[in-house]
Design a protein around this motif. Structure first.
Motif, PDB file in Angstrom:
ATOM      1  N   PRO A   1      -1.279  10.910   4.488  1.00 26.05           N
ATOM      2  CA  PRO A   1      -2.021   9.730   4.952  1.00 26.05           C
ATOM      3  C   PRO A   1      -3.378   9.591   4.262  1.00 26.05           C
ATOM      4  CG  PRO A   1      -1.031  10.874   6.800  1.00 26.05           C
ATOM      5  CD  PRO A   1      -0.813  11.746   5.607  1.00 26.05           C
ATOM      6  N   ARG A   2      -3.648   8.384   3.766  1.00 26.12           N
ATOM      7  CA  ARG A   2      -4.917   8.127   3.089  1.00 26.12           C
ATOM      8  C   ARG A   2      -5.124   6.622   2.984  1.00 26.12           C
ATOM      9  NH1 ARG A   2      -4.102   7.341  -2.698  1.00 26.12           N
ATOM     10  NH2 ARG A   2      -1.898   7.600  -3.246  1.00 26.12           N
ATOM     11  N   VAL A   3      -6.323   6.229   2.616  1.00 26.35           N
ATOM     12  CA  VAL A   3      -6.679   4.824   2.427  1.00 26.35           C
ATOM     13  C   VAL A   3      -7.526   4.704   1.172  1.00 26.35           C
ATOM     14  CG1 VAL A   3      -7.983   2.865   3.351  1.00 26.35           C
ATOM     15  CG2 VAL A   3      -6.573   4.254   4.875  1.00 26.35           C
ATOM     16  N   GLU A   4      -7.177   3.736   0.320  1.00 24.61           N
ATOM     17  CA  GLU A   4      -7.939   3.495  -0.902  1.00 24.61           C
ATOM     18  C   GLU A   4      -8.256   2.007  -1.012  1.00 24.61           C
ATOM     19  OE1 GLU A   4      -9.121   5.682  -2.887  1.00 24.61           O
ATOM     20  OE2 GLU A   4      -8.073   7.461  -2.152  1.00 24.61           O
ATOM     21  N   PRO A   5      -9.544   1.610  -0.907  1.00 26.43           N
ATOM     22  CA  PRO A   5      -9.893   0.206  -1.147  1.00 26.43           C
ATOM     23  C   PRO A   5      -9.766  -0.121  -2.636  1.00 26.43           C
ATOM     24  CG  PRO A   5     -11.606   1.383   0.080  1.00 26.43           C
ATOM     25  CD  PRO A   5     -10.694   2.411  -0.492  1.00 26.43           C
ATOM     26  N   ILE A   6      -9.022  -1.162  -2.948  1.00 25.39           N
ATOM     27  CA  ILE A   6      -8.826  -1.594  -4.326  1.00 25.39           C
ATOM     28  C   ILE A   6      -9.004  -3.104  -4.359  1.00 25.39           C
ATOM     29  CG2 ILE A   6      -7.249  -1.704  -6.294  1.00 25.39           C
ATOM     30  CD1 ILE A   6      -5.897   0.788  -5.232  1.00 25.39           C
ATOM     31  N   GLY A   7     -10.078  -3.555  -4.967  1.00 22.78           N
ATOM     32  CA  GLY A   7     -10.366  -4.982  -4.992  1.00 22.78           C
ATOM     33  C   GLY A   7     -10.577  -5.514  -3.588  1.00 22.78           C
ATOM     34  N   ASP A   8      -9.870  -6.603  -3.263  1.00 21.93           N
ATOM     35  CA  ASP A   8      -9.969  -7.206  -1.933  1.00 21.93           C
ATOM     36  C   ASP A   8      -8.932  -6.649  -0.962  1.00 21.93           C
ATOM     37  OD1 ASP A   8     -12.048  -8.817  -2.778  1.00 21.93           O
ATOM     38  OD2 ASP A   8     -10.708 -10.445  -3.405  1.00 21.93           O
ATOM     39  N   GLY A   9      -8.147  -5.670  -1.428  1.00 20.69           N
ATOM     40  CA  GLY A   9      -7.088  -5.145  -0.572  1.00 20.69           C
ATOM     41  C   GLY A   9      -7.256  -3.664  -0.289  1.00 20.69           C
ATOM     42  N   LEU A  10      -6.305  -3.150   0.469  1.00 19.71           N
ATOM     43  CA  LEU A  10      -6.300  -1.743   0.839  1.00 19.71           C
ATOM     44  C   LEU A  10      -4.932  -1.150   0.540  1.00 19.71           C
ATOM     45  CD1 LEU A  10      -8.031  -1.879   4.360  1.00 19.71           C
ATOM     46  CD2 LEU A  10      -9.057  -1.080   2.223  1.00 19.71           C
ATOM     47  N   LEU A  11      -4.945   0.005  -0.122  1.00 15.29           N
ATOM     48  CA  LEU A  11      -3.738   0.801  -0.294  1.00 15.29           C
ATOM     49  C   LEU A  11      -3.745   1.857   0.810  1.00 15.29           C
ATOM     50  CD1 LEU A  11      -1.236   1.828  -1.847  1.00 15.29           C
ATOM     51  CD2 LEU A  11      -2.805   3.208  -3.227  1.00 15.29           C
TER      52      LEU A  11
ATOM     53  N   LYS B   1       7.294  -7.869 -10.177  1.00 16.11           N
ATOM     54  CA  LYS B   1       7.174  -9.152  -9.511  1.00 16.11           C
ATOM     55  C   LYS B   1       6.116  -9.184  -8.412  1.00 16.11           C
ATOM     56  CE  LYS B   1      12.125  -9.890 -10.293  1.00 16.11           C
ATOM     57  NZ  LYS B   1      13.439 -10.079  -9.656  1.00 16.11           N
ATOM     58  N   GLY B   2       5.632  -8.033  -8.022  1.00 14.76           N
ATOM     59  CA  GLY B   2       4.679  -8.000  -6.916  1.00 14.76           C
ATOM     60  C   GLY B   2       3.260  -8.337  -7.311  1.00 14.76           C
ATOM     61  N   GLY B   3       2.970  -8.291  -8.616  1.00 13.59           N
ATOM     62  CA  GLY B   3       1.620  -8.593  -9.063  1.00 13.59           C
ATOM     63  C   GLY B   3       0.612  -7.502  -8.750  1.00 13.59           C
ATOM     64  N   PHE B   4       1.078  -6.248  -8.649  1.00 11.25           N
ATOM     65  CA  PHE B   4       0.189  -5.143  -8.316  1.00 11.25           C
ATOM     66  C   PHE B   4      -0.393  -4.513  -9.574  1.00 11.25           C
ATOM     67  CE2 PHE B   4       3.338  -5.066  -4.786  1.00 11.25           C
ATOM     68  CZ  PHE B   4       2.469  -5.364  -3.746  1.00 11.25           C
ATOM     69  N   ASP B   5      -1.562  -3.935  -9.415  1.00 12.75           N
ATOM     70  CA  ASP B   5      -2.110  -3.077 -10.459  1.00 12.75           C
ATOM     71  C   ASP B   5      -1.144  -1.899 -10.665  1.00 12.75           C
ATOM     72  OD1 ASP B   5      -3.847  -0.486 -11.098  1.00 12.75           O
ATOM     73  OD2 ASP B   5      -4.959  -2.230 -11.852  1.00 12.75           O
ATOM     74  N   PRO B   6      -0.967  -1.435 -11.906  1.00 19.72           N
ATOM     75  CA  PRO B   6      -0.022  -0.329 -12.149  1.00 19.72           C
ATOM     76  C   PRO B   6      -0.299   0.901 -11.296  1.00 19.72           C
ATOM     77  CG  PRO B   6      -0.659  -1.331 -14.215  1.00 19.72           C
ATOM     78  CD  PRO B   6      -1.493  -1.975 -13.163  1.00 19.72           C
ATOM     79  N   LEU B   7      -1.567   1.221 -11.046  1.00 17.95           N
ATOM     80  CA  LEU B   7      -1.891   2.378 -10.211  1.00 17.95           C
ATOM     81  C   LEU B   7      -1.468   2.148  -8.757  1.00 17.95           C
ATOM     82  CD1 LEU B   7      -5.423   3.353 -11.587  1.00 17.95           C
ATOM     83  CD2 LEU B   7      -3.220   4.454 -12.052  1.00 17.95           C
ATOM     84  N   VAL B   8      -1.625   0.912  -8.282  1.00 15.24           N
ATOM     85  CA  VAL B   8      -1.199   0.584  -6.927  1.00 15.24           C
ATOM     86  C   VAL B   8       0.317   0.664  -6.820  1.00 15.24           C
ATOM     87  CG1 VAL B   8      -1.126  -1.205  -5.160  1.00 15.24           C
ATOM     88  CG2 VAL B   8      -3.218  -0.848  -6.489  1.00 15.24           C
ATOM     89  N   ALA B   9       1.016   0.111  -7.819  1.00 16.70           N
ATOM     90  CA  ALA B   9       2.478   0.151  -7.813  1.00 16.70           C
ATOM     91  C   ALA B   9       2.980   1.592  -7.825  1.00 16.70           C
ATOM     92  CB  ALA B   9       3.020  -0.617  -9.019  1.00 16.70           C
ATOM     93  N   GLU B  10       2.345   2.435  -8.614  1.00 19.28           N
ATOM     94  CA  GLU B  10       2.755   3.845  -8.675  1.00 19.28           C
ATOM     95  C   GLU B  10       2.552   4.536  -7.327  1.00 19.28           C
ATOM     96  OE1 GLU B  10       1.677   7.938 -11.178  1.00 19.28           O
ATOM     97  OE2 GLU B  10       0.686   6.036 -11.657  1.00 19.28           O
ATOM     98  N   ALA B  11       1.425   4.246  -6.669  1.00 18.68           N
ATOM     99  CA  ALA B  11       1.150   4.867  -5.371  1.00 18.68           C
ATOM    100  C   ALA B  11       2.114   4.374  -4.292  1.00 18.68           C
ATOM    101  CB  ALA B  11      -0.291   4.585  -4.956  1.00 18.68           C
ATOM    102  N   LEU B  12       2.480   3.090  -4.349  1.00 21.09           N
ATOM    103  CA  LEU B  12       3.410   2.546  -3.367  1.00 21.09           C
ATOM    104  C   LEU B  12       4.799   3.166  -3.482  1.00 21.09           C
ATOM    105  CD1 LEU B  12       2.510  -1.260  -3.391  1.00 21.09           C
ATOM    106  CD2 LEU B  12       2.038   0.378  -1.581  1.00 21.09           C
ATOM    107  N   LEU B  13       5.170   3.566  -4.695  1.00 19.33           N
ATOM    108  CA  LEU B  13       6.501   4.123  -4.923  1.00 19.33           C
ATOM    109  C   LEU B  13       6.497   5.640  -4.977  1.00 19.33           C
ATOM    110  CD1 LEU B  13       7.691   1.605  -7.663  1.00 19.33           C
ATOM    111  CD2 LEU B  13       8.303   1.597  -5.245  1.00 19.33           C
ATOM    112  N   GLU B  14       5.345   6.250  -4.740  1.00 19.51           N
ATOM    113  CA  GLU B  14       5.246   7.703  -4.805  1.00 19.51           C
ATOM    114  C   GLU B  14       6.102   8.340  -3.710  1.00 19.51           C
ATOM    115  OE1 GLU B  14       1.686  11.090  -4.965  1.00 19.51           O
ATOM    116  OE2 GLU B  14       1.274   9.015  -4.382  1.00 19.51           O
ATOM    117  N   GLU B  15       6.742   9.458  -4.062  1.00 13.94           N
ATOM    118  CA  GLU B  15       7.668  10.081  -3.120  1.00 13.94           C
ATOM    119  C   GLU B  15       6.943  10.923  -2.080  1.00 13.94           C
ATOM    120  OE1 GLU B  15      11.684  12.911  -3.130  1.00 13.94           O
ATOM    121  OE2 GLU B  15      10.727  12.273  -5.019  1.00 13.94           O
ATOM    122  N   ASP B  16       6.170  11.887  -2.494  1.00 15.58           N
ATOM    123  CA  ASP B  16       5.446  12.761  -1.566  1.00 15.58           C
ATOM    124  C   ASP B  16       4.012  12.269  -1.416  1.00 15.58           C
ATOM    125  OD1 ASP B  16       7.637  14.422  -1.235  1.00 15.58           O
ATOM    126  OD2 ASP B  16       7.145  15.564  -3.035  1.00 15.58           O
ATOM    127  N   SER B  17       3.599  12.058  -0.186  1.00 13.59           N
ATOM    128  CA  SER B  17       2.253  11.511   0.024  1.00 13.59           C
ATOM    129  C   SER B  17       1.740  11.919   1.397  1.00 13.59           C
ATOM    130  CB  SER B  17       2.269   9.978  -0.087  1.00 13.59           C
ATOM    131  OG  SER B  17       3.244   9.437   0.788  1.00 13.59           O
TER     132      SER B  17
END
Length: 346
Positions: A87-97, A69-85
């Motif tokens: 600190p980092r920043v990834e520009p994706i389109g007009d947004g930032l992960l 329902k969030g309308g995220f790219d699958p790679l963005v959704a996977e990164a948002l739900l990743e357990e171990d991470s």
């Protein structure tokens, strides 16, 4: 008779009323917000205003919303739900992960309780011009987000997405200061204990403190790089004022990292001081044992000689023989004690 002016109660922030969703608010662009439910969040459109949604990352309902329902790219959704991470920043389109770390504190209902072990917990963020989505693990509470939410409820919060992101970053770094101050105070306390010779409880506390400093620095260094990348991003919704705040946050974070390095160096010095104190204590105890052995040696030799079950031992038939031997042993022991003190063994 004049009517009394009406008083308006400060709105109370609500959390966790829907599964997996801590809160969802729609910014009014004037520093305030309006709370919305998950249904309104799903029907939200960019023209409605800036939306901020805060989820529990490990809740199944949150994962379902992010994936479907969030309308995220699958790679963005996977990164948002990743357990171990880290600190980092990834520009994706007009947004930032973005993945940052924040101080874990007591839950809102237990604000008066003190946490013995503050930790840095991951905060997963997706942000663009119209929406900011944050996720943190259930059971953890980040004071930075709570403070921003309360500021929005009283109309003194951020107005745009870039302002909101900069404020989140600022408060995440701000909450590190009391943690570092606490570590510095503990080092002073351990230093006093070592100086007073009370080193029995210092070793374990010093070990935990040093490990904690290393762990904090392990996450703060990449967090500095991540914030630096946000500052230099060319997203049009990041205004110059937002980037100025990011520069201030980065400068503060660099000072905290240097502070951690100083804490680590101080723990190393305290460890060396502790080893010196323990070594001196062992040497002192060894000297005492050696002195005691030296004092007991003459009586032991005399007792050994006169305790032999052989013929010819003098004084067997003499009434005063025992007292004479005792007197000789006392004199020899006193002389031995004087010599030990003379050579600073005692």
């Amino acid at each position: 008779m004049l009517d009394k002016p009406k008083t308006t109660a400060t709105p109370t922030a609500t959390y966790g009323e829907e599964p997996g969703l801590r809160f969802a608010v729609l910014l009014d662009g004037q520093g305030g917000c309006r709370t919305v439910d998950i249904a309104a969040a799903c029907s939200w459109k960019p023209g409605d205003g800036v939306m901020w949604l805060h989820f529990e990352r490990d809740h199944p309902a949150s994962a379902d919303w992010v994936n479907t329902k969030g309308g995220f790219d699958p790679l963005v959704a996977e990164a948002l739900l990743e357990e171990d991470s880290r600190p980092r920043v990834e520009p994706i389109g007009d947004g930032l992960l973005i993945i940052l770390r924040g101080v874990c504190a007591a839950p809102p209902e237990d604000e008066e309780t003190e946490e013995d072990d503050l930790d840095l917990v991951p905060l997963h963020i997706w942000v663009d011009e119209h929406r900011l989505v944050t996720l943190r693990d259930s059971g953890h509470f980040i004071t930075a987000l709570r403070d921003i939410r309360r500021a929005l409820d009283i109309g003194k919060g951020p107005k745009k997405a870039g302002d909101l992101l900069a404020l989140v970053s600022d408060k995440l770094v701000r909450d590190l200061e009391p943690v570092l101050d606490g570590m510095d105070e503990e080092i002073d306390e351990l230093d006093d204990l070592i100086f007073k010779g009370e080193a029995s409880e210092v070793r374990q506390r010093l070990k935990l403190l040093r490990r904690r400093a290393v762990q904090l620095r392990r996450y703060l260094a990449p967090q500095r790089d991540a914030l630096n990348r946000i500052e230099h991003d060319d997203a049009p919704w990041l205004k110059e004022r937002d980037k100025l705040r990011f520069r201030e946050v980065i400068d503060k974070l660099m000072r905290f990292i240097e502070y951690l390095d100083a804490i680590r160096d101080r723990t190393s010095i305290l460890h060396d001081d502790l080893a010196t104190v323990i070594g001196e204590r062992i040497a002192r105890n060894s000297n005492r044992l050696a002195a005691l052995a030296a004092l007991l040696l003459p009586p032991s030799v005399v007792a050994g000689l006169f305790g032999m079950n052989v013929g010819g031992i003098p004084g067997v038939n003499d009434t005063w023989a025992f007292l004479i031997i005792v007197a000789v042993v006392v004199v020899i022991s006193a002389a031995t004690l004087w010599v030990l003190k003379k050579i600073d063994w005692l």
